[in-house]
Design an enzyme around this catalytic site. Structure first.
Site, PDB file in Angstrom:
ATOM      1  N   ASN A  69       5.170 -10.809 -10.330  1.00 33.00           N
ATOM      2  CA  ASN A  69       4.839  -9.752 -11.015  1.00 33.00           C
ATOM      3  C   ASN A  69       6.549  -9.310 -11.344  1.00 33.00           C
ATOM      4  OD1 ASN A  69       2.153  -9.423 -11.042  1.00 33.00           O
ATOM      5  ND2 ASN A  69       1.814  -8.556  -9.715  1.00 33.00           N
ATOM      6  N   THR A  70       7.534  -9.705 -10.828  1.00 34.44           N
ATOM      7  CA  THR A  70       9.122  -9.938 -11.153  1.00 34.44           C
ATOM      8  C   THR A  70       9.204 -11.024 -11.501  1.00 34.44           C
ATOM      9  OG1 THR A  70       9.753  -8.082  -9.270  1.00 34.44           O
ATOM     10  CG2 THR A  70      11.253  -9.345 -10.588  1.00 34.44           C
ATOM     11  N   ASN A 105      -3.130  -7.034  -9.515  1.00 39.66           N
ATOM     12  CA  ASN A 105      -2.411  -6.080  -9.301  1.00 39.66           C
ATOM     13  C   ASN A 105      -0.816  -6.929 -10.364  1.00 39.66           C
ATOM     14  OD1 ASN A 105       0.682  -5.775  -7.921  1.00 39.66           O
ATOM     15  ND2 ASN A 105      -0.711  -6.772  -6.732  1.00 39.66           N
ATOM     16  N   ARG A 106      -0.308  -5.852 -11.445  1.00 41.65           N
ATOM     17  CA  ARG A 106       1.288  -6.512 -11.727  1.00 41.65           C
ATOM     18  C   ARG A 106       1.399  -5.145 -11.492  1.00 41.65           C
ATOM     19  NH1 ARG A 106      -2.323  -7.349 -15.937  1.00 41.65           N
ATOM     20  NH2 ARG A 106      -2.800  -5.631 -18.013  1.00 41.65           N
ATOM     21  N   MET A 107       1.906  -4.491 -10.331  1.00 40.99           N
ATOM     22  CA  MET A 107       2.434  -3.632 -10.497  1.00 40.99           C
ATOM     23  C   MET A 107       4.196  -3.682 -11.366  1.00 40.99           C
ATOM     24  SD  MET A 107       0.623  -1.773  -9.435  1.00 40.99           S
ATOM     25  CE  MET A 107       1.200   0.314  -9.100  1.00 40.99           C
ATOM     26  N   ASN A 116      10.980 -10.280   0.487  1.00 47.21           N
ATOM     27  CA  ASN A 116       9.503 -10.690  -0.599  1.00 47.21           C
ATOM     28  C   ASN A 116      10.615 -11.421  -1.838  1.00 47.21           C
ATOM     29  OD1 ASN A 116       7.494 -10.500  -2.321  1.00 47.21           O
ATOM     30  ND2 ASN A 116       7.246  -8.456  -2.541  1.00 47.21           N
ATOM     31  N   THR A 166       7.187  -2.896  -1.136  1.00 47.51           N
ATOM     32  CA  THR A 166       8.338  -3.170  -1.193  1.00 47.51           C
ATOM     33  C   THR A 166       9.950  -2.400  -1.795  1.00 47.51           C
ATOM     34  OG1 THR A 166       7.552  -5.814  -1.560  1.00 47.51           O
ATOM     35  CG2 THR A 166       9.859  -5.270  -2.720  1.00 47.51           C
ATOM     36  N   ASN A 221       9.722  -4.245   3.783  1.00 46.59           N
ATOM     37  CA  ASN A 221       9.786  -4.931   2.768  1.00 46.59           C
ATOM     38  C   ASN A 221      10.651  -4.555   2.340  1.00 46.59           C
ATOM     39  OD1 ASN A 221       8.560  -7.099   0.276  1.00 46.59           O
ATOM     40  ND2 ASN A 221       7.408  -7.252   1.870  1.00 46.59           N
ATOM     41  N   LEU A 257       0.636  -1.370  -0.236  1.00 46.37           N
ATOM     42  CA  LEU A 257      -0.216  -0.161  -0.003  1.00 46.37           C
ATOM     43  C   LEU A 257       1.021   1.149   0.003  1.00 46.37           C
ATOM     44  CD1 LEU A 257      -2.847   0.353  -0.120  1.00 46.37           C
ATOM     45  CD2 LEU A 257      -3.268   0.573   1.796  1.00 46.37           C
ATOM     46  N   SER A 266       6.396 -12.631  -4.878  1.00 51.57           N
ATOM     47  CA  SER A 266       5.718 -11.800  -5.774  1.00 51.57           C
ATOM     48  C   SER A 266       4.923 -11.952  -6.803  1.00 51.57           C
ATOM     49  CB  SER A 266       6.135 -10.235  -5.724  1.00 51.57           C
ATOM     50  OG  SER A 266       5.737  -9.699  -7.550  1.00 51.57           O
ATOM     51  N   LYS A 319       8.570 -14.116   2.552  1.00 44.41           N
ATOM     52  CA  LYS A 319       7.264 -13.404   2.442  1.00 44.41           C
ATOM     53  C   LYS A 319       6.995 -14.765   1.235  1.00 44.41           C
ATOM     54  CE  LYS A 319       3.264 -11.039   1.812  1.00 44.41           C
ATOM     55  NZ  LYS A 319       2.911  -9.236   0.985  1.00 44.41           N
ATOM     56  N   PHE A 365       6.800  -3.792  -8.900  1.00 42.12           N
ATOM     57  CA  PHE A 365       7.953  -3.668  -7.290  1.00 42.12           C
ATOM     58  C   PHE A 365       8.015  -1.867  -7.857  1.00 42.12           C
ATOM     59  CE2 PHE A 365      10.285  -7.387  -6.010  1.00 42.12           C
ATOM     60  CZ  PHE A 365       9.305  -8.112  -4.624  1.00 42.12           C
ATOM     61  N   ASN A 378       1.294 -14.077   0.253  1.00 42.54           N
ATOM     62  CA  ASN A 378       1.429 -13.051  -0.688  1.00 42.54           C
ATOM     63  C   ASN A 378       0.111 -13.141  -1.869  1.00 42.54           C
ATOM     64  OD1 ASN A 378       1.909 -10.944  -2.676  1.00 42.54           O
ATOM     65  ND2 ASN A 378       4.445 -11.551  -2.202  1.00 42.54           N
ATOM     66  N   GLY A 381      -6.822 -11.970   2.606  1.00 45.81           N
ATOM     67  CA  GLY A 381      -8.576 -11.424   2.558  1.00 45.81           C
ATOM     68  C   GLY A 381      -9.407 -11.648   3.582  1.00 45.81           C
TER      69      GLY A 381
END
Length: 340
Positions: free
Chosen positions: A176-177, A110-112, A171, A85, A138, A63, A174, A216, A114, A245, A296
């Site tokens: 997304n990396t 999300n696919r931010m 982390n 992160t 993180n 966040l 994720s 994580k 990092f 995650n 959740g």
């Protein structure tokens, strides 16, 4: 009041609303407006990893990636705040759009990638904060750092954040990396955690204080993979595990708008998967290594379910987006009533 704010924010794209919320919380803290607007959260102290937490309900990483709104987030009543992160160098993340709400399921994809301003900026923001509570930081690797060199990125971040963190989260989960989740398995995980524990021992000697190190993990492991993680965590004497995650599964959301977007799914759709991972992990770790449960949580009952499965602390993120600040008080109150 939050329902009105949410209806306005939900008219905007998910990422724009996210950015405005962070800016609003930071501004509200600077102006001293938040304490009067937020519900009063009761004390429910708990000690985990040798740290005294005012209550067991924290904010999950993601966040506030750059630690730019710590004071505002702390005003919501969290027992601890985890930022990041963060990576050694600033990076823009993946192309937009990269965050999608699934309101019918109270989920977020999300696919931010990092996206963050780098570890030096995060530290500058932490220094400006007046927060004196429990702060988790993180850390991750830059997207263009080869997986085989990932330990160097984590060590760089550890060295820089160590003196400012109450605990540090590694982390490796994720989605997304590219290649990051490969670090969760076998010898890759063992070598990484071993290197980080050595660095932790060195930094503890330099700074004269021991900062716990957590890892994580993802909710998408099979029993054999989870067993391997647990054994490594025990062997390396990690201080805690954060489970979990986001998930790559789309079970239950395939039919929804944006349900097929790439990225990690959080919120209510991951709740049961996360809770099961906690239960399976606790069956192996017992009370030797504490578990921080996340995934959740949208009610006090959900928080207690995570704890019944074996979590000593819990964290929220997506539930906060959908339920608002009252969720923190609800979760803490449920825990306090259970303990009494």
């Amino acid at each position: 009041m939050y329902s009105i704010a949410r209806s306005v924010l939900f008219q905007l794209s998910a990422e724009t609303a996210h950015e405005l919320t962070i800016e609003g919380l930071a501004a509200g803290a600077r102006l001293g407006l938040l304490p009067a607007l937020m519900p009063s959260v009761p004390d429910a102290p708990v000690t985990v990893m040798g740290i005294n937490f005012p209550n067991p309900v924290g904010l999950a990483a993601g966040l506030d990636k750059n630690a730019s709104a710590i004071d505002g987030l702390a005003a919501l009543g969290f027992g601890f705040v985890e930022v990041g992160t963060v990576t050694p160098r600033p990076q823009p993340g993946n192309p937009k759009p990269r965050m999608f709400r699934l309101p019918e399921a109270q989920g977020i994809i999300n696919r931010m990638g990092f996206n963050n301003e780098g570890v030096d900026q995060l530290i500058a923001n932490v220094k400006k904060s007046t927060f004196d509570g429990v702060l988790g930081i993180n850390i991750g690797k830059n997207f263009d750092t080869p997986v085989e060199d990932a330990a160097n990125d984590y060590i760089i971040c550890m060295q820089k954040v160590y003196q400012y963190a109450s605990y540090i989260t590694v982390n490796i989960s994720s989605p997304n990396t590219p290649g990051l989740r490969d670090l969760q398995y076998g010898e890759s995980l063992n070598q990484l955690l071993s290197a980080l524990k050595r660095e932790q021992a060195s930094l503890a000697e330099i700074h004269g204080r021991y900062v716990p190190l957590t890892v994580k993990i993802a909710p998408d492991m099979d029993a054999q993979q989870l067993q391997g993680v647990a054994e490594c965590v025990l062997e390396q004497k990690m201080d805690a595990v954060i489970a979990t995650n986001t998930t790559l599964s789309r079970a239950g959301v395939e039919h929804l708008p944006y349900g097929d977007e790439a990225g990690g799914l959080s919120g209510v759709p991951v709740k049961d998967k996360s809770t099961q991972t906690i239960a399976d992990l606790y069956a192996i770790l017992t009370d030797q290594v504490p578990i921080i449960g996340v995934g959740g949580i949208s009610s006090g009952t959900d928080a207690l379910e995570k704890m019944a499965a074996g979590a000593k602390l819990v964290q929220v993120y997506s539930g906060l987006i959908y339920q608002g600040p009252s969720l923190v008080k609800e979760c803490v109150t449920a825990y306090r009533e259970l303990m009494n």
